[in-house]
Scaffold this motif. Sequence first.
Motif, PDB file in Angstrom:
ATOM      1  N   PRO A  50       0.871  -1.038  -0.117  1.00  0.00           N
ATOM      2  CA  PRO A  50       0.045  -0.074  -0.070  1.00  0.00           C
ATOM      3  C   PRO A  50       0.750   1.141   0.003  1.00  0.00           C
ATOM      4  CG  PRO A  50      -0.748  -1.500   1.712  1.00  0.00           C
ATOM      5  CD  PRO A  50       0.523  -1.986   1.213  1.00  0.00           C
ATOM      6  N   ASN A  51       0.222   2.413  -0.249  1.00  0.00           N
ATOM      7  CA  ASN A  51       1.169   3.551  -0.281  1.00  0.00           C
ATOM      8  C   ASN A  51       1.206   4.151   1.193  1.00  0.00           C
ATOM      9  OD1 ASN A  51       0.772   3.894  -3.314  1.00  0.00           O
ATOM     10  ND2 ASN A  51      -1.130   4.866  -3.105  1.00  0.00           N
ATOM     11  N   LYS A  52       0.469   3.848   2.273  1.00  0.00           N
ATOM     12  CA  LYS A  52       0.753   4.346   3.506  1.00  0.00           C
ATOM     13  C   LYS A  52       0.722   3.388   4.532  1.00  0.00           C
ATOM     14  CE  LYS A  52      -1.378   7.511   6.827  1.00  0.00           C
ATOM     15  NZ  LYS A  52      -2.524   8.624   7.184  1.00  0.00           N
ATOM     16  N   VAL A  53       2.034   2.771   5.015  1.00  0.00           N
ATOM     17  CA  VAL A  53       2.505   2.067   5.577  1.00  0.00           C
ATOM     18  C   VAL A  53       3.138   2.190   6.979  1.00  0.00           C
ATOM     19  CG1 VAL A  53       2.308   0.188   3.882  1.00  0.00           C
ATOM     20  CG2 VAL A  53       4.369   1.258   4.551  1.00  0.00           C
ATOM     21  N   CYS A  54       2.995   1.173   7.865  1.00  0.00           N
ATOM     22  CA  CYS A  54       3.659   1.348   9.355  1.00  0.00           C
ATOM     23  C   CYS A  54       4.273  -0.390   9.504  1.00  0.00           C
ATOM     24  CB  CYS A  54       2.778   1.519  10.386  1.00  0.00           C
ATOM     25  SG  CYS A  54       3.657   1.377  11.935  1.00  0.00           S
ATOM     26  N   VAL A  55       5.484  -0.113   9.493  1.00  0.00           N
ATOM     27  CA  VAL A  55       6.321  -1.347   9.424  1.00  0.00           C
ATOM     28  C   VAL A  55       6.996  -1.849  10.596  1.00  0.00           C
ATOM     29  CG1 VAL A  55       7.897  -2.923   8.223  1.00  0.00           C
ATOM     30  CG2 VAL A  55       7.061  -0.831   7.071  1.00  0.00           C
ATOM     31  N   VAL A  56       6.524  -2.934  11.186  1.00  0.00           N
ATOM     32  CA  VAL A  56       7.334  -3.361  12.522  1.00  0.00           C
ATOM     33  C   VAL A  56       7.850  -4.813  12.339  1.00  0.00           C
ATOM     34  CG1 VAL A  56       5.640  -2.116  14.048  1.00  0.00           C
ATOM     35  CG2 VAL A  56       4.928  -4.330  13.222  1.00  0.00           C
ATOM     36  N   CYS A  57       8.255  -5.247  13.147  1.00  0.00           N
ATOM     37  CA  CYS A  57       9.218  -6.497  13.052  1.00  0.00           C
ATOM     38  C   CYS A  57       9.157  -7.497  14.263  1.00  0.00           C
ATOM     39  CB  CYS A  57      10.773  -5.846  12.830  1.00  0.00           C
ATOM     40  SG  CYS A  57      11.815  -7.204  12.228  1.00  0.00           S
ATOM     41  N   GLN A  58       9.288  -8.683  13.992  1.00  0.00           N
ATOM     42  CA  GLN A  58       9.211  -9.774  15.132  1.00  0.00           C
ATOM     43  C   GLN A  58      10.470  -9.586  15.814  1.00  0.00           C
ATOM     44  OE1 GLN A  58       8.440 -13.695  13.653  1.00  0.00           O
ATOM     45  NE2 GLN A  58       9.362 -14.364  15.687  1.00  0.00           N
ATOM     46  N   THR A  59      10.484  -9.380  17.148  1.00  0.00           N
ATOM     47  CA  THR A  59      11.647  -9.282  17.788  1.00  0.00           C
ATOM     48  C   THR A  59      12.673 -10.204  17.734  1.00  0.00           C
ATOM     49  OG1 THR A  59      10.713 -10.585  19.684  1.00  0.00           O
ATOM     50  CG2 THR A  59      10.019  -8.308  20.026  1.00  0.00           C
ATOM     51  N   LYS A  68      13.040  -2.659   0.115  1.00  0.00           N
ATOM     52  CA  LYS A  68      11.875  -3.157  -0.984  1.00  0.00           C
ATOM     53  C   LYS A  68      10.664  -2.330  -0.834  1.00  0.00           C
ATOM     54  CE  LYS A  68      12.692  -7.925  -2.474  1.00  0.00           C
ATOM     55  NZ  LYS A  68      11.904  -9.037  -2.730  1.00  0.00           N
ATOM     56  N   ILE A  69      10.068  -2.045   0.399  1.00  0.00           N
ATOM     57  CA  ILE A  69       9.073  -1.401   0.745  1.00  0.00           C
ATOM     58  C   ILE A  69       9.343   0.084   0.326  1.00  0.00           C
ATOM     59  CG2 ILE A  69       7.300  -0.445   2.608  1.00  0.00           C
ATOM     60  CD1 ILE A  69       8.076  -2.945   4.226  1.00  0.00           C
ATOM     61  N   SER A  70      10.385   0.699   0.450  1.00  0.00           N
ATOM     62  CA  SER A  70      10.578   1.965   0.233  1.00  0.00           C
ATOM     63  C   SER A  70      10.501   2.294  -1.233  1.00  0.00           C
ATOM     64  CB  SER A  70      12.233   2.532   0.454  1.00  0.00           C
ATOM     65  OG  SER A  70      12.166   2.281   2.102  1.00  0.00           O
ATOM     66  N   GLU A  71      10.704   1.280  -2.203  1.00  0.00           N
ATOM     67  CA  GLU A  71      10.640   1.307  -3.708  1.00  0.00           C
ATOM     68  C   GLU A  71       9.418   1.579  -3.933  1.00  0.00           C
ATOM     69  OE1 GLU A  71      12.473  -2.051  -5.175  1.00  0.00           O
ATOM     70  OE2 GLU A  71      14.542  -1.277  -4.361  1.00  0.00           O
ATOM     71  N   ASN A  72       8.300   1.325  -3.257  1.00  0.00           N
ATOM     72  CA  ASN A  72       6.879   1.322  -3.525  1.00  0.00           C
ATOM     73  C   ASN A  72       5.764   1.925  -2.804  1.00  0.00           C
ATOM     74  OD1 ASN A  72       6.457  -1.393  -5.501  1.00  0.00           O
ATOM     75  ND2 ASN A  72       8.052  -1.907  -3.994  1.00  0.00           N
TER      76      ASN A  72
END
Length: 280
Positions: free
Chosen positions: A154-163, A176-180
């Motif tokens: 999607p255009n508007k995302v919040c990315v988190v990560c498994q600890t 990769k996400i930054s490219e989209n």
Amino acid sequence: MRKVELAEHAGFCFGVKRAVDESVKTQKQYNKKIYTLGPLIHNNDMVKFLEKNNIFAINLEDVEKLEAGEVIVIRSHGVRESTIKYLEDKGMIVVNATCPFVTNIQIKANKHSKDGYKIIIIGDENHPEVQGVNGWCDDSALITMNGEFDFKIPNKVCVVCQTTQKKEIWTKTINKISENAKEILAFNTICSATEVRQKSADDISKKVDVMIVVGGKESSNTIKLYEICKKNCERSYHIENVNELDMNWLYKDDLVVGVTAGASTPDWIIKEVIKKIQIN
């Protein structure tokens, strides 16, 4: 005698130790059988130790069989927001021992999903921590294990990560996400204890003859330690406890043997493994 090198950072992390200590303290406080929702930690020996202390793992379905007023501990992996409400509505006494690092992710997923961001979780969709975090954003998160996507970003995302994720996977996925995506909130929520354990394992496995990784076979962070070690040292082995240590792996007496352990591995198991390596 074989030389044993123990990784600088190995064994119990803060969150796991806190959950175990909280469970033991709670059992003594109520002085009766108490329950954890799922195994408290991914270590069978530790689960047996807890059972000897009147602390037993149950599944969510088993809650129906319990009377109101029973004590249930939420393990360090955390659970869905709806699960806590369900337990409280059933009249259970809920002791929340979720690791603070995991709680931080839950709060971020909850807040930013309400603010209109699509949550992306970098982690294993089958892991209880990831499932729990997803439950704090109405199970609407997009989940990727290794930076590969079978969905449109999607255009508007919040990315988190498994600890317990590897930092290299985090970096790869964010790129990769930054490219989209056009608008990104990125929170590197890999636990600091995970990072230092992975770095220690990486360092030590580059300079030993054999590497022994100690921890539960279902433990995500232990599996990742093993993967890191195997990349550097072909003779790397993942064992759960001293009974699985095959002395044929240590084929001569002048070997340098490295040892590391997952975040849910208690000290006494690590010590038993080291002792056997040294005296056999």
